[in-house]
Design a protein around this motif. Structure first.
Motif, mmCIF file in Angstrom:
data_model
loop_
_atom_site.group_PDB
_atom_site.id
_atom_site.type_symbol
_atom_site.label_atom_id
_atom_site.label_comp_id
_atom_site.label_asym_id
_atom_site.label_seq_id
_atom_site.Cartn_x
_atom_site.Cartn_y
_atom_site.Cartn_z
ATOM 1 N N TYR A 119 0.823 -1.202 0.000
ATOM 2 C CA TYR A 119 0.000 0.000 0.000
ATOM 3 C C TYR A 119 0.860 1.256 0.000
ATOM 4 C CZ TYR A 119 1.090 -0.067 5.011
ATOM 5 O OH TYR A 119 1.745 -0.097 6.221
ATOM 6 N N ASP A 120 0.194 2.354 -0.305
ATOM 7 C CA ASP A 120 0.811 3.670 -0.252
ATOM 8 C C ASP A 120 0.381 4.349 1.041
ATOM 9 O OD1 ASP A 120 2.096 3.620 -2.797
ATOM 10 O OD2 ASP A 120 0.163 3.995 -3.752
ATOM 11 N N PRO A 164 -0.847 7.479 3.507
ATOM 12 C CA PRO A 164 -1.944 8.433 3.283
ATOM 13 C C PRO A 164 -1.545 9.712 2.537
ATOM 14 C CG PRO A 164 -2.045 7.573 5.508
ATOM 15 C CD PRO A 164 -0.764 7.065 4.903
ATOM 16 N N ASN A 165 -0.301 10.157 2.667
ATOM 17 C CA ASN A 165 0.106 11.389 1.984
ATOM 18 C C ASN A 165 0.474 11.158 0.510
ATOM 19 O OD1 ASN A 165 2.437 9.956 2.573
ATOM 20 N ND2 ASN A 165 3.633 11.769 3.121
ATOM 21 N N ASN A 166 0.471 9.921 0.053
ATOM 22 C CA ASN A 166 0.776 9.596 -1.336
ATOM 23 C C ASN A 166 -0.509 9.711 -2.160
ATOM 24 O OD1 ASN A 166 1.316 8.281 -3.813
ATOM 25 N ND2 ASN A 166 2.874 6.998 -2.854
ATOM 26 N N PRO A 167 -0.537 10.570 -3.175
ATOM 27 C CA PRO A 167 -1.769 10.756 -3.962
ATOM 28 C C PRO A 167 -2.204 9.503 -4.737
ATOM 29 C CG PRO A 167 0.052 11.991 -4.935
ATOM 30 C CD PRO A 167 0.544 11.433 -3.639
ATOM 31 N N GLY A 182 -2.510 6.452 -3.587
ATOM 32 C CA GLY A 182 -3.474 5.783 -2.708
ATOM 33 C C GLY A 182 -3.756 4.331 -3.058
ATOM 34 N N ARG A 183 -2.770 3.592 -3.532
ATOM 35 C CA ARG A 183 -2.992 2.199 -3.952
ATOM 36 C C ARG A 183 -2.939 1.259 -2.757
ATOM 37 N NH1 ARG A 183 2.085 2.005 -7.622
ATOM 38 N NH2 ARG A 183 2.803 2.839 -5.657
ATOM 39 N N ARG A 184 -3.766 0.207 -2.821
ATOM 40 C CA ARG A 184 -3.787 -0.829 -1.787
ATOM 41 C C ARG A 184 -4.137 -2.153 -2.460
ATOM 42 N NH1 ARG A 184 -4.994 1.526 3.616
ATOM 43 N NH2 ARG A 184 -6.017 -0.419 4.133
ATOM 44 N N GLU A 230 -11.459 3.868 -5.047
ATOM 45 C CA GLU A 230 -12.051 5.017 -4.352
ATOM 46 C C GLU A 230 -13.415 4.615 -3.788
ATOM 47 O OE1 GLU A 230 -12.355 8.693 -2.724
ATOM 48 O OE2 GLU A 230 -10.616 7.979 -3.834
ATOM 49 N N GLN A 246 -15.100 1.473 2.563
ATOM 50 C CA GLN A 246 -14.062 0.776 1.803
ATOM 51 C C GLN A 246 -14.725 0.071 0.627
ATOM 52 O OE1 GLN A 246 -12.120 -2.236 4.124
ATOM 53 N NE2 GLN A 246 -10.561 -2.624 2.594
#
Length: 161
Positions: free
Chosen positions: A56-57, A59-62, A64-66, A84, A145
């Motif tokens: 995952y990325d 929270p501050n990474n735009p 936002g991958r998981r 999203e 989610q």
């Protein structure tokens, strides 16, 4: 005997059913998945027991991958990608799957209580050959989610889940 040989040949000639999402495909060895992930530059990778890998990325990474990868006997049998979270997105994806694969094979409505309130889940799964495609929407007291999942039957747990 000739008929039996012909039948066996036809069965072997059938195309194998296997999901493939990007460069990740059913049956990939864990080491191959981990190698492929190096080019994705995720912020964090977390092993979950012997059979899971969560990347995952922060929270501050735009981006936002998981992604969640699940393995059975060191082979990839499930892949889950968060998208999203919005109920509208759930409806669009479910509608697209229904148009492609017909009515869902399995629908799971589930409600429970977690530490800060109620948790509601609605999951739907479709089947194509031995593959299961699904979508899960979870509504928590202060967040939501949405994830898409691809699974295949395996010896470690019953798909779909």
């Amino acid at each position: 005997m000739t008929a039996l040989g012909l039948l066996a040949g036809l069965l072997l000639a059938l195309p194998a059913q296997a999901w493939e999402v990007g460069e990740f495909r059913n049956g990939m060895p864990r080491a191959e998945v981990e190698q492929a992930l190096k080019t994705w530059n995720f912020d964090k990778a977390l092993s979950i027991g012997n059979d899971g890998l969560f990347v995952y990325d922060l929270p501050n990474n735009p981006a936002g991958r998981r992604f969640l990868f699940t393995f059975c006997n060191d082979k990839l049998v499930a892949f889950e990608q968060e998208v999203e979270p919005a109920f509208r997105h759930f409806v669009v994806i479910a509608s697209n799957y229904s148009n492609l694969y017909g009515n869902p094979l399995k629908v799971i409505p589930y409600t429970s209580v977690v530490a800060n309130g109620e948790k509601n889940l609605l999951a739907m799964f479709w089947r194509k050959g031995s593959d299961y495609m699904g979508i899960k929407y979870v509504l928590y007291p202060v967040s939501e989610q949405l994830s898409m999942t691809w699974q295949v039957s395996n010896n470690c747990w019953q798909a779909p889940r």
